[in-house]
Design a protein around this motif. Structure first.
Motif, PDB file in Angstrom:
ATOM      1  N   ALA A   1       0.901  -1.111   0.113  1.00 33.93           N
ATOM      2  CA  ALA A   1       0.157  -0.035  -0.170  1.00 33.93           C
ATOM      3  C   ALA A   1       0.979   1.297  -0.019  1.00 33.93           C
ATOM      4  CB  ALA A   1      -1.017  -0.156   1.241  1.00 33.93           C
ATOM      5  N   GLU A   2       1.796   1.110   0.774  1.00 34.58           N
ATOM      6  CA  GLU A   2       3.175   2.399   0.889  1.00 34.58           C
ATOM      7  C   GLU A   2       3.538   2.653  -0.638  1.00 34.58           C
ATOM      8  OE1 GLU A   2       5.359   1.261   3.740  1.00 34.58           O
ATOM      9  OE2 GLU A   2       4.057   1.671   5.476  1.00 34.58           O
ATOM     10  N   GLY A   3       3.860   1.379  -1.294  1.00 31.25           N
ATOM     11  CA  GLY A   3       4.470   1.610  -2.499  1.00 31.25           C
ATOM     12  C   GLY A   3       3.325   2.377  -3.519  1.00 31.25           C
ATOM     13  N   LEU A   4       2.312   1.708  -3.261  1.00 33.65           N
ATOM     14  CA  LEU A   4       1.338   2.305  -4.351  1.00 33.65           C
ATOM     15  C   LEU A   4       1.118   3.636  -4.198  1.00 33.65           C
ATOM     16  CD1 LEU A   4      -1.501  -0.586  -4.352  1.00 33.65           C
ATOM     17  CD2 LEU A   4       0.021   0.135  -6.264  1.00 33.65           C
ATOM     18  N   THR A   5       0.943   4.250  -2.749  1.00 28.97           N
ATOM     19  CA  THR A   5       1.036   5.759  -2.736  1.00 28.97           C
ATOM     20  C   THR A   5       2.187   6.338  -3.219  1.00 28.97           C
ATOM     21  OG1 THR A   5      -0.339   5.185  -0.385  1.00 28.97           O
ATOM     22  CG2 THR A   5       0.747   7.452  -0.889  1.00 28.97           C
ATOM     23  N   GLU A   6       3.257   5.997  -3.021  1.00 33.04           N
ATOM     24  CA  GLU A   6       4.503   6.545  -3.755  1.00 33.04           C
ATOM     25  C   GLU A   6       4.394   6.683  -5.111  1.00 33.04           C
ATOM     26  OE1 GLU A   6       7.852   4.689  -2.362  1.00 33.04           O
ATOM     27  OE2 GLU A   6       7.692   5.308  -0.325  1.00 33.04           O
TER      28      GLU A   6
ATOM     29  N   PHE B   1       1.413   6.519  -7.310  1.00 30.33           N
ATOM     30  CA  PHE B   1       0.168   7.103  -7.800  1.00 30.33           C
ATOM     31  C   PHE B   1       0.305   8.594  -7.345  1.00 30.33           C
ATOM     32  CE2 PHE B   1      -1.971   2.836  -7.789  1.00 30.33           C
ATOM     33  CZ  PHE B   1      -1.631   2.491  -9.040  1.00 30.33           C
ATOM     34  N   ASP B   2       0.827   8.912  -6.125  1.00 28.89           N
ATOM     35  CA  ASP B   2       0.983  10.364  -5.687  1.00 28.89           C
ATOM     36  C   ASP B   2      -0.218  10.756  -4.799  1.00 28.89           C
ATOM     37  OD1 ASP B   2       3.541  10.653  -6.573  1.00 28.89           O
ATOM     38  OD2 ASP B   2       2.693  11.611  -8.498  1.00 28.89           O
ATOM     39  N   ILE B   3      -1.412  10.060  -5.009  1.00 31.62           N
ATOM     40  CA  ILE B   3      -2.579  10.487  -4.119  1.00 31.62           C
ATOM     41  C   ILE B   3      -2.871   9.382  -3.490  1.00 31.62           C
ATOM     42  CG2 ILE B   3      -4.880  11.026  -4.685  1.00 31.62           C
ATOM     43  CD1 ILE B   3      -4.247  12.278  -7.590  1.00 31.62           C
TER      44      ILE B   3
ATOM     45  N   ILE C   1      -4.860   3.867  -1.970  1.00 30.78           N
ATOM     46  CA  ILE C   1      -5.613   2.843  -1.092  1.00 30.78           C
ATOM     47  C   ILE C   1      -6.684   2.012  -1.807  1.00 30.78           C
ATOM     48  CG2 ILE C   1      -6.741   2.570   0.907  1.00 30.78           C
ATOM     49  CD1 ILE C   1      -3.726   3.168   1.452  1.00 30.78           C
ATOM     50  N   ALA C   2      -7.336   3.104  -2.489  1.00 33.25           N
ATOM     51  CA  ALA C   2      -8.513   2.375  -3.194  1.00 33.25           C
ATOM     52  C   ALA C   2      -8.019   1.297  -4.278  1.00 33.25           C
ATOM     53  CB  ALA C   2      -9.419   3.549  -4.063  1.00 33.25           C
TER      54      ALA C   2
ATOM     55  N   GLU D   1      -9.617   3.792   3.788  1.00 32.24           N
ATOM     56  CA  GLU D   1      -9.706   5.091   2.786  1.00 32.24           C
ATOM     57  C   GLU D   1      -8.290   5.820   2.931  1.00 32.24           C
ATOM     58  OE1 GLU D   1     -12.851   7.438   3.538  1.00 32.24           O
ATOM     59  OE2 GLU D   1     -14.409   5.914   2.769  1.00 32.24           O
ATOM     60  N   SER D   2      -7.354   5.326   3.838  1.00 31.81           N
ATOM     61  CA  SER D   2      -6.040   6.004   4.263  1.00 31.81           C
ATOM     62  C   SER D   2      -4.990   4.899   4.660  1.00 31.81           C
ATOM     63  CB  SER D   2      -6.180   7.105   5.144  1.00 31.81           C
ATOM     64  OG  SER D   2      -6.513   6.531   6.526  1.00 31.81           O
ATOM     65  N   LEU D   3      -3.687   5.132   4.391  1.00 31.98           N
ATOM     66  CA  LEU D   3      -2.743   4.528   5.103  1.00 31.98           C
ATOM     67  C   LEU D   3      -2.847   4.230   6.442  1.00 31.98           C
ATOM     68  CD1 LEU D   3       0.353   5.543   3.050  1.00 31.98           C
ATOM     69  CD2 LEU D   3      -0.307   3.297   3.082  1.00 31.98           C
TER      70      LEU D   3
END
Length: 369
Positions: free
Chosen positions: A266-271, A273-275, A280-281, A308-310
């Protein structure tokens, strides 16, 4: 296994999967074992147009070598331009061509698993790709055919060898089968007997490392392509490396170790996608795969699948029973399954298997990645 100039050991390829094999997931898989790890399918039209979404999709992490891109295209000219762009701009080290996708929005335009039925059009596409690739190896992934009455894999294999393709992967299902039924490993064996000059890789129903070794033994194929079997299980690539090296050791992470991997994913996806909200979705679809077989309450599963959030995801992961051992009997089908009533094709597509007509607007509704 040698694919062009690339030495690949173990002989394992991560299959491109839309919405799955982005850089964060590939990094997790690469940490577990070696092989080729291919990005999500990219449309050639979107690439040559430098569509912003597509350009983000072909980003690789610094640790990723070799870099593999899979292209989808129907127009030989555009395919050639896309491959030339990859080679000249050093966007990847390996190009794979998709002739296996069975989804209607692709086949109704004559692409994916529908395209090899048009033998001469397939030849023109392969010739354009190989001719513009420079030193990059070009491979192809395909299915048995459109349906049992329109099998194409042996003709396609012969054409691929003649046009200089470096390796072929065969999913042992037709487009009509989609992901239903049982993969036909006998077809993989027949293709390998017919194609002796380049590596043949088998794909379909590899749910464990032992399945992969069995496929190679039964079919004589040179390697395997793993798709749905690694959903929620990046450590399957550690098992595959051990198995091909002759070791019986298998990864059996606890629920706590799985939770740590979920958090990193999930952290990698956040980095990537930036959003955070979007990342998380996107991660939610992985939750059920990661937790398959583990005992987790319905309420907690729901929390994890609707995070909905990390921070919210981390709070829910912290409530898992970390010492719970790896569950038995989890080497079973994952992801989508089921057959289709029919394959959506362009009008008159089956009339002549040798014409070279590119369907009008062949990629118009899937441009953008």
């Amino acid at each position: 296994m040698k694919i062009g100039p690339l030495e690949v050991w173990p002989p394992v390829v991560l299959a491109p999967m839309a919405g799955i094999t982005n850089a964060p997931f590939r990094v997790l898989c690469r940490e577990q074992g070696a092989g080729l790890f291919v990005c999500e399918m990219i449309t050639t039209r979107a690439l040559v147009e430098r569509n912003p979404k597509t350009m983000r999709m072909i980003r690789f992490a610094d640790s990723e070598r070799p870099r593999s891109i899979q292209l989808y295209g129907v127009d030989p000219e555009i395919v050639g331009r896309a491959v030339k762009m990859i080679a000249e701009e050093d966007l990847a080290d390996h190009v794979d061509l998709n002739f296996g996708c069975p989804v209607p929005k692709v086949t109704r335009r004559g692409g994916g698993s529908a395209l090899p039925y048009k033998r001469n059009l397939l030849r023109r596409i392969l010739r354009a790709a190989v001719g513009n690739a420079g030193a990059l190896p070009v491979t192809m992934k395909m299915r048995k055919g459109i349906d049992d009455d329109h099998l194409t894999y042996l003709d396609a294999g012969r054409i691929a060898v003649e046009e200089g393709v470096a390796a072929i992967a065969l999913h042992g299902r037709t487009a009509r089968q989609h992901y239903g039924g049982v993969a036909d490993w006998e077809a993989i064996r027949r293709l390998k007997e017919a194609v002796t000059d380049i590596p043949v890789l088998g794909n379909g129903d590899i749910w464990s490392a032992d399945d992969a070794v069995r496929m190679v033994a039964e079919t004589g194929c040179d390697g395997v392509v793993v798709g749905r079997g690694c959903l929620g299980r990046p450590w399957l690539f550690k098992d595959l490396e051990n198995a091909f090296d002759g070791s019986a050791e298998r990864a059996r992470p606890t629920l706590g170790e799985v939770a740590d991997t979920m958090a990193r994913h999930a952290e990698g996806l956040t980095e990537c996608f930036d959003i955070e909200r979007y990342a998380i979705a996107d991660f939610r679809k992985h939750v059920g795969w990661y937790l398959k077989g583990f005992t987790v309450g319905a309420d907690l599963r729901r929390e994890l699948a609707t995070a909905e959030s990390l921070d919210g995801l981390s709070s829910s992961l912290a409530r898992l029973e970390r010492d719970q051992p790896w569950p038995p009997n989890t080497d079973t089908p994952r992801g989508k399954s089921g057959e289709r009533d029919r394959v959506h094709l362009p009008d008159g597509w089956l009339d002549d298997p040798y014409d070279c007509v590119v369907p009008q607007d062949a990629e118009s509704d899937i441009s953008g990645g």
